[in-house]
Design a protein around this motif. Structure first.
Motif, PDB file in Angstrom:
ATOM      1  N   VAL A  52       0.837  -1.197   0.000  1.00  0.00           N
ATOM      2  CA  VAL A  52       0.000   0.000   0.000  1.00  0.00           C
ATOM      3  C   VAL A  52       0.872   1.246   0.000  1.00  0.00           C
ATOM      4  O   VAL A  52       0.612   2.215  -0.722  1.00  0.00           O
ATOM      5  CB  VAL A  52      -0.966  -0.010   1.204  1.00  0.00           C
ATOM      6  CG1 VAL A  52      -1.614   1.337   1.401  1.00  0.00           C
ATOM      7  CG2 VAL A  52      -2.006  -1.099   1.018  1.00  0.00           C
ATOM      8  N   SER A  53       1.937   1.245   0.802  1.00  0.00           N
ATOM      9  CA  SER A  53       2.846   2.394   0.849  1.00  0.00           C
ATOM     10  C   SER A  53       3.514   2.638  -0.502  1.00  0.00           C
ATOM     11  O   SER A  53       3.645   3.775  -0.948  1.00  0.00           O
ATOM     12  CB  SER A  53       3.916   2.185   1.921  1.00  0.00           C
ATOM     13  OG  SER A  53       3.322   2.116   3.189  1.00  0.00           O
ATOM     14  N   VAL A  54       3.940   1.580  -1.159  1.00  0.00           N
ATOM     15  CA  VAL A  54       4.589   1.707  -2.471  1.00  0.00           C
ATOM     16  C   VAL A  54       3.600   2.249  -3.506  1.00  0.00           C
ATOM     17  O   VAL A  54       3.929   3.145  -4.286  1.00  0.00           O
ATOM     18  CB  VAL A  54       5.175   0.351  -2.927  1.00  0.00           C
ATOM     19  CG1 VAL A  54       5.580   0.380  -4.383  1.00  0.00           C
ATOM     20  CG2 VAL A  54       6.363  -0.027  -2.048  1.00  0.00           C
ATOM     21  N   LEU A  55       2.386   1.726  -3.509  1.00  0.00           N
ATOM     22  CA  LEU A  55       1.386   2.197  -4.464  1.00  0.00           C
ATOM     23  C   LEU A  55       0.999   3.645  -4.195  1.00  0.00           C
ATOM     24  O   LEU A  55       0.821   4.427  -5.127  1.00  0.00           O
ATOM     25  CB  LEU A  55       0.153   1.295  -4.431  1.00  0.00           C
ATOM     26  CG  LEU A  55       0.367  -0.131  -4.934  1.00  0.00           C
ATOM     27  CD1 LEU A  55      -0.890  -0.963  -4.723  1.00  0.00           C
ATOM     28  CD2 LEU A  55       0.791  -0.141  -6.389  1.00  0.00           C
ATOM     29  N   GLN A  56       0.897   4.022  -2.921  1.00  0.00           N
ATOM     30  CA  GLN A  56       0.589   5.408  -2.577  1.00  0.00           C
ATOM     31  C   GLN A  56       1.695   6.330  -3.070  1.00  0.00           C
ATOM     32  O   GLN A  56       1.433   7.389  -3.641  1.00  0.00           O
ATOM     33  CB  GLN A  56       0.416   5.548  -1.067  1.00  0.00           C
ATOM     34  CG  GLN A  56       0.104   6.962  -0.620  1.00  0.00           C
ATOM     35  CD  GLN A  56      -0.047   7.079   0.889  1.00  0.00           C
ATOM     36  OE1 GLN A  56      -0.183   6.096   1.602  1.00  0.00           O
ATOM     37  NE2 GLN A  56      -0.009   8.291   1.376  1.00  0.00           N
ATOM     38  N   TYR A  57       2.942   5.921  -2.894  1.00  0.00           N
ATOM     39  CA  TYR A  57       4.076   6.717  -3.361  1.00  0.00           C
ATOM     40  C   TYR A  57       4.083   6.809  -4.890  1.00  0.00           C
ATOM     41  O   TYR A  57       4.314   7.880  -5.463  1.00  0.00           O
ATOM     42  CB  TYR A  57       5.386   6.109  -2.867  1.00  0.00           C
ATOM     43  CG  TYR A  57       6.607   6.841  -3.340  1.00  0.00           C
ATOM     44  CD1 TYR A  57       7.022   8.008  -2.718  1.00  0.00           C
ATOM     45  CD2 TYR A  57       7.339   6.371  -4.423  1.00  0.00           C
ATOM     46  CE1 TYR A  57       8.143   8.691  -3.164  1.00  0.00           C
ATOM     47  CE2 TYR A  57       8.453   7.046  -4.874  1.00  0.00           C
ATOM     48  CZ  TYR A  57       8.852   8.199  -4.241  1.00  0.00           C
ATOM     49  OH  TYR A  57       9.956   8.873  -4.690  1.00  0.00           O
ATOM     50  N   ALA A  58       3.804   5.700  -5.554  1.00  0.00           N
ATOM     51  CA  ALA A  58       3.803   5.682  -7.017  1.00  0.00           C
ATOM     52  C   ALA A  58       2.732   6.609  -7.592  1.00  0.00           C
ATOM     53  O   ALA A  58       2.939   7.229  -8.642  1.00  0.00           O
ATOM     54  CB  ALA A  58       3.590   4.258  -7.519  1.00  0.00           C
ATOM     55  N   GLU A  59       1.616   6.726  -6.896  1.00  0.00           N
ATOM     56  CA  GLU A  59       0.528   7.595  -7.344  1.00  0.00           C
ATOM     57  C   GLU A  59       0.706   9.033  -6.855  1.00  0.00           C
ATOM     58  O   GLU A  59      -0.106   9.898  -7.175  1.00  0.00           O
ATOM     59  CB  GLU A  59      -0.817   7.056  -6.859  1.00  0.00           C
ATOM     60  CG  GLU A  59      -1.217   5.743  -7.495  1.00  0.00           C
ATOM     61  CD  GLU A  59      -1.547   5.892  -8.966  1.00  0.00           C
ATOM     62  OE1 GLU A  59      -2.093   6.934  -9.366  1.00  0.00           O
ATOM     63  OE2 GLU A  59      -1.249   4.952  -9.733  1.00  0.00           O
ATOM     64  N   ARG A  60       1.756   9.255  -6.050  1.00  0.00           N
ATOM     65  CA  ARG A  60       2.047  10.578  -5.480  1.00  0.00           C
ATOM     66  C   ARG A  60       0.853  11.131  -4.699  1.00  0.00           C
ATOM     67  O   ARG A  60       0.457  12.286  -4.872  1.00  0.00           O
ATOM     68  CB  ARG A  60       2.497  11.550  -6.558  1.00  0.00           C
ATOM     69  CG  ARG A  60       3.785  11.107  -7.199  1.00  0.00           C
ATOM     70  CD  ARG A  60       4.256  12.070  -8.211  1.00  0.00           C
ATOM     71  NE  ARG A  60       5.545  11.573  -8.727  1.00  0.00           N
ATOM     72  CZ  ARG A  60       6.157  12.098  -9.723  1.00  0.00           C
ATOM     73  NH1 ARG A  60       5.670  13.138 -10.343  1.00  0.00           N
ATOM     74  NH2 ARG A  60       7.305  11.606 -10.124  1.00  0.00           N
ATOM     75  N   LEU A  61       0.303  10.291  -3.847  1.00  0.00           N
ATOM     76  CA  LEU A  61      -0.837  10.681  -3.028  1.00  0.00           C
ATOM     77  C   LEU A  61      -0.396  10.973  -1.602  1.00  0.00           C
ATOM     78  O   LEU A  61       0.429  10.252  -1.044  1.00  0.00           O
ATOM     79  CB  LEU A  61      -1.878   9.558  -2.986  1.00  0.00           C
ATOM     80  CG  LEU A  61      -2.530   9.167  -4.303  1.00  0.00           C
ATOM     81  CD1 LEU A  61      -3.421   7.953  -4.105  1.00  0.00           C
ATOM     82  CD2 LEU A  61      -3.316  10.329  -4.876  1.00  0.00           C
ATOM     83  N   THR A  62      -0.958  12.021  -1.018  1.00  0.00           N
ATOM     84  CA  THR A  62      -0.752  12.258   0.408  1.00  0.00           C
ATOM     85  C   THR A  62      -1.580  11.229   1.168  1.00  0.00           C
ATOM     86  O   THR A  62      -2.423  10.531   0.585  1.00  0.00           O
ATOM     87  CB  THR A  62      -1.207  13.675   0.808  1.00  0.00           C
ATOM     88  OG1 THR A  62      -2.621  13.763   0.612  1.00  0.00           O
ATOM     89  CG2 THR A  62      -0.491  14.753  -0.003  1.00  0.00           C
ATOM     90  N   ASP A  63      -1.368  11.146   2.474  1.00  0.00           N
ATOM     91  CA  ASP A  63      -2.162  10.217   3.274  1.00  0.00           C
ATOM     92  C   ASP A  63      -3.648  10.553   3.170  1.00  0.00           C
ATOM     93  O   ASP A  63      -4.488   9.667   3.042  1.00  0.00           O
ATOM     94  CB  ASP A  63      -1.722  10.259   4.739  1.00  0.00           C
ATOM     95  CG  ASP A  63      -0.342   9.654   4.948  1.00  0.00           C
ATOM     96  OD1 ASP A  63       0.103   8.866   4.094  1.00  0.00           O
ATOM     97  OD2 ASP A  63       0.282   9.969   5.978  1.00  0.00           O
TER      98      ASP A  63
END
Length: 59
Positions: free
Chosen positions: A36-47
């Motif tokens: 989940v952390s990797v996908l969030q980073y890849a999408e450049r999403l904040t928490d």
């Protein structure tokens, strides 16, 4: 779920166990949290953006 269905297990939980406390209640597997952390980073999403995206998909 689509990532898991397409690629299978991406991160093995055993590799991340040391990063998590051994006390407390049950939680999501460490491997799933890493993914989940990797996908969030890849999408450049904040928490906050990631949480909003999850809420939007649950609705």
């Amino acid at each position: 779920m689509r990532v898991r269905d397409e690629f299978g297990v991406v991160f093995e939980s055993e590799r991340f166990v040391a990063a998590f406390a051994h006390r407390g209640g049950p939680s999501v597997s460490p491997g799933m949290l890493a993914l989940v952390s990797v996908l969030q980073y890849a999408e450049r999403l904040t928490d906050r953006q990631a949480a909003d995206a999850v809420r939007g998909r649950i609705d």
